[in-house]
Structure formats: C-alpha cells, structure tokens
Design a protein around this motif. Structure first.
Motif, PDB file in Angstrom:
ATOM      1  N   GLU A   1    -109.221-121.157 -14.123  1.00  0.00           N
ATOM      2  CA  GLU A   1    -110.146-121.060 -12.986  1.00  0.00           C
ATOM      3  C   GLU A   1    -111.207-119.973 -13.212  1.00  0.00           C
ATOM      4  O   GLU A   1    -111.566-119.241 -12.300  1.00  0.00           O
ATOM      5  CB  GLU A   1    -109.375-120.793 -11.678  1.00  0.00           C
ATOM      6  CG  GLU A   1    -108.595-121.974 -11.152  1.00  0.00           C
ATOM      7  CD  GLU A   1    -109.501-123.107 -10.669  1.00  0.00           C
ATOM      8  OE1 GLU A   1    -110.653-122.829 -10.277  1.00  0.00           O
ATOM      9  OE2 GLU A   1    -109.059-124.265 -10.704  1.00  0.00           O
ATOM     10  N   CYS A   2    -111.698-119.862 -14.435  1.00  0.00           N
ATOM     11  CA  CYS A   2    -112.668-118.825 -14.774  1.00  0.00           C
ATOM     12  C   CYS A   2    -114.035-119.441 -15.049  1.00  0.00           C
ATOM     13  O   CYS A   2    -114.145-120.544 -15.583  1.00  0.00           O
ATOM     14  CB  CYS A   2    -112.212-118.042 -15.998  1.00  0.00           C
ATOM     15  SG  CYS A   2    -110.629-117.188 -15.782  1.00  0.00           S
ATOM     16  N   THR A   3    -115.062-118.709 -14.699  1.00  0.00           N
ATOM     17  CA  THR A   3    -116.423-119.119 -15.024  1.00  0.00           C
ATOM     18  C   THR A   3    -116.773-118.629 -16.423  1.00  0.00           C
ATOM     19  O   THR A   3    -116.070-117.805 -17.009  1.00  0.00           O
ATOM     20  CB  THR A   3    -117.425-118.539 -14.021  1.00  0.00           C
ATOM     21  OG1 THR A   3    -117.429-117.106 -14.150  1.00  0.00           O
ATOM     22  CG2 THR A   3    -117.063-118.911 -12.588  1.00  0.00           C
ATOM     23  N   MET A   4    -117.883-119.110 -16.944  1.00  0.00           N
ATOM     24  CA  MET A   4    -118.354-118.628 -18.233  1.00  0.00           C
ATOM     25  C   MET A   4    -118.741-117.148 -18.144  1.00  0.00           C
ATOM     26  O   MET A   4    -118.591-116.397 -19.110  1.00  0.00           O
ATOM     27  CB  MET A   4    -119.530-119.470 -18.721  1.00  0.00           C
ATOM     28  CG  MET A   4    -119.131-120.863 -19.178  1.00  0.00           C
ATOM     29  SD  MET A   4    -118.090-120.806 -20.664  1.00  0.00           S
ATOM     30  CE  MET A   4    -117.579-122.525 -20.797  1.00  0.00           C
ATOM     31  N   ALA A   5    -119.229-116.746 -16.978  1.00  0.00           N
ATOM     32  CA  ALA A   5    -119.553-115.326 -16.783  1.00  0.00           C
ATOM     33  C   ALA A   5    -118.285-114.477 -16.848  1.00  0.00           C
ATOM     34  O   ALA A   5    -118.301-113.360 -17.374  1.00  0.00           O
ATOM     35  CB  ALA A   5    -120.265-115.126 -15.450  1.00  0.00           C
ATOM     36  N   ASP A   6    -117.164-114.998 -16.314  1.00  0.00           N
ATOM     37  CA  ASP A   6    -115.883-114.290 -16.406  1.00  0.00           C
ATOM     38  C   ASP A   6    -115.468-114.134 -17.872  1.00  0.00           C
ATOM     39  O   ASP A   6    -115.014-113.071 -18.296  1.00  0.00           O
ATOM     40  CB  ASP A   6    -114.786-115.051 -15.657  1.00  0.00           C
ATOM     41  CG  ASP A   6    -114.974-115.042 -14.150  1.00  0.00           C
ATOM     42  OD1 ASP A   6    -115.509-114.058 -13.629  1.00  0.00           O
ATOM     43  OD2 ASP A   6    -114.565-116.032 -13.499  1.00  0.00           O
ATOM     44  N   LEU A   7    -115.627-115.219 -18.637  1.00  0.00           N
ATOM     45  CA  LEU A   7    -115.262-115.163 -20.058  1.00  0.00           C
ATOM     46  C   LEU A   7    -116.140-114.156 -20.791  1.00  0.00           C
ATOM     47  O   LEU A   7    -115.646-113.367 -21.612  1.00  0.00           O
ATOM     48  CB  LEU A   7    -115.402-116.552 -20.691  1.00  0.00           C
ATOM     49  CG  LEU A   7    -115.116-116.628 -22.196  1.00  0.00           C
ATOM     50  CD1 LEU A   7    -113.687-116.214 -22.508  1.00  0.00           C
ATOM     51  CD2 LEU A   7    -115.404-118.029 -22.730  1.00  0.00           C
TER      52      LEU A   7
END
Length: 270
Positions: free
Chosen positions: A183-189
């Motif tokens: 449940e992560c966004t690319m920004a989180d990654l």
C-alpha cells in the motif's frame, strides 16, 4: 550537523506494522487557522535514559529528544543535509516534553496539523526562528524503465487507514538488502530509498505513477565501512530496481527545500 539520530526519527506502529512518516516540508501558515497545544511542560533531560517522540490522541510526548530532532519532525526534514544553522547544543542537549491540546475542540488532527502545532510550540518556547532556502543538490530521479513498470499494484482490502496519517505505507520487512512493503506510493518508495547507504542521495519520484503498490525488493547490501558489496545472490540496488520493479535511478540535480535555523534559545522550564 550530527547524523540524524534514530535514522528516521518518528515511526508509528499500527497493527504491528511499521509506517513511514511523511517527508514533505511544511510551508508556513497562519497559526490561528490550525490547532495548538494549550499546555506544555518542557524540562531538560539530565539522565540520557530512553528515547521517545510520538503524538498521542491528546497531544505529544517526547523523552530525551534533542531540539534538532524536534525541528526535523516539525518541518518534515529527515535528510541531514536539508537542515543547517543553530548552536552546538542543538543536537547534544535533550528534553522531556509533554504537550496537550483541547480534544473537545480538535478531534483527530492530521499529521500536517500536528507538525504545525509542534512548529508553534518551538517558536513560542524555544524562540525558534527559521527560514526556507532552496538549494540545488545531486539527487536520483526515480523513473520507469523503457519497457514499463513491473511493480505490483495493491489489491483491495489491504489498506490501513489511520485518523491522523490517513492511508499509510506499511513496511512489512526492512533491513540489509531487503524491503517488503505494501500500500505504498512511488513517493513512499523514493523516501525509503533515500536512506539506503547503497544509494547515498535523496531520491525524487518522477515515475508519474499515482497508484499504490506492493513492493518486494532484494539487493546485495554494501558494507558501511568498506563500501563493497557482500556475497549475495542478488544484484546491486540499481540493477535490482530495474530487474525486479521496472524502475531506474537516474542521476540528476534538483532544487530541494532546506530549513535554516536563524535563532533559537534554551527554553524556560515549567
């Protein structure tokens, strides 16, 4: 400036899952528009025992926390190079803080509102004065490879929703050479990659992908002392991203918002 203690500072634990904090820098606002702490007890910590910094349903608790760590949390500045200025005791003196707000007036403030509350507390009690300054830094742009992303989109029913943090990125397993999250966004990654010694730079999301994804990434960890890849069946992080997720880190330069401390004082205890 000392290395950021505890690496990522405030980490929330929800349902046993580690949740990464938001990294965006908070812009100045009129504090009359947001909740504020009504009472706050601040004392210099003399023991050096333990460490705690977390928001609660009615306020905030800090134990043995430096002013540097408080400023980083207040402004979302977790990258060491994005904070400058201040006296030598900024990172050496630590404090115990208990602050509360009126829950009848403000129920479930967002993470953004909590940070603004902390900003105001630091301004009033530590006489903190800062300014924002844009600086260009070498960064990595996280982009999609030519053949397209191989990242797995999150399925329905796995979302963790929190009244403060909203929909959250859940880190299931994170360590040397492995990252499993959902449940992560690319920004989180991009935020997570920024703290890896194998990467060594801030990572900026430029994938153009707006969904939420489940990531499983394996790479050969690098020795912090020798910077040599250890014996591992997996490739280095740059290759691993391309082969396993269809993503690439491209070196570039980008302007980043930094926080400069102009003035700060030791607080009067109460």
């Amino acid at each position: 400036m000392a290395t950021v203690a505890r690496k990522m500072l405030v980490v929330a634990f929800i349902l046993g899952l580690t949740v990464i904090p938001k990294a965006a820098t908070i812009a100045p606002v009129e504090f009359s528009q947001v909740p504020e702490f009504e009472v706050a007890s601040i004392h210099e910590n003399k023991t050096g025992d333990g460490w705690k910094l977390r928001f609660t349903s009615a306020g905030m608790i800090a134990m043995n926390v430096s002013l540097e760590e408080l400023v980083r949390e207040a402004y979302g500045v977790y990258d060491e190079k994005l904070l400058s200025g201040g006296p030598k005791w900024l990172s050496s003196k630590t404090f115990d803080i208990e602050a509360k707000f009126d829950t009848s007036r403000f129920k479930n403030p967002t993470a953004d509102q909590q940070r603004r509350m902390l900003q105001k507390l630091l301004q009033e009690r530590f006489r903190l004065v800062i300014h924002h300054q844009s600086k260009s830094f070498p960064v990595y742009a996280l982009v999609v490879v030519k053949n397209g992303s191989q990242s797995k989109e999150s399925g329905n029913g796995s979302m963790v929703e929190d009244s403060t943090y909203g929909q959250m990125c859940q880190i299931l397993r994170s360590g040397s050479g492995i990252n499993q999250s959902k449940e992560c966004t690319m920004a989180d990654l991009a935020f997570q990659l920024s703290f890896l010694p194998e990467v060594g730079r801030t990572v900026v999301d430029q994938t153009g992908l707006n969904g939420r994804y489940d990531f499983e990434l394996h790479w050969a960890p690098v020795s912090a002392n020798e910077s040599i890849a250890s014996a591992s069946p997996f490739p280095q992080i740059f290759t691993a991203l391309q082969e396993q997720l269809g993503l690439q880190l491209k070196p570039t330069n980008a302007p980043l918002d930094t926080i400069v401390i102009d003035q700060v004082e030791m607080p009067s205890e109460n």
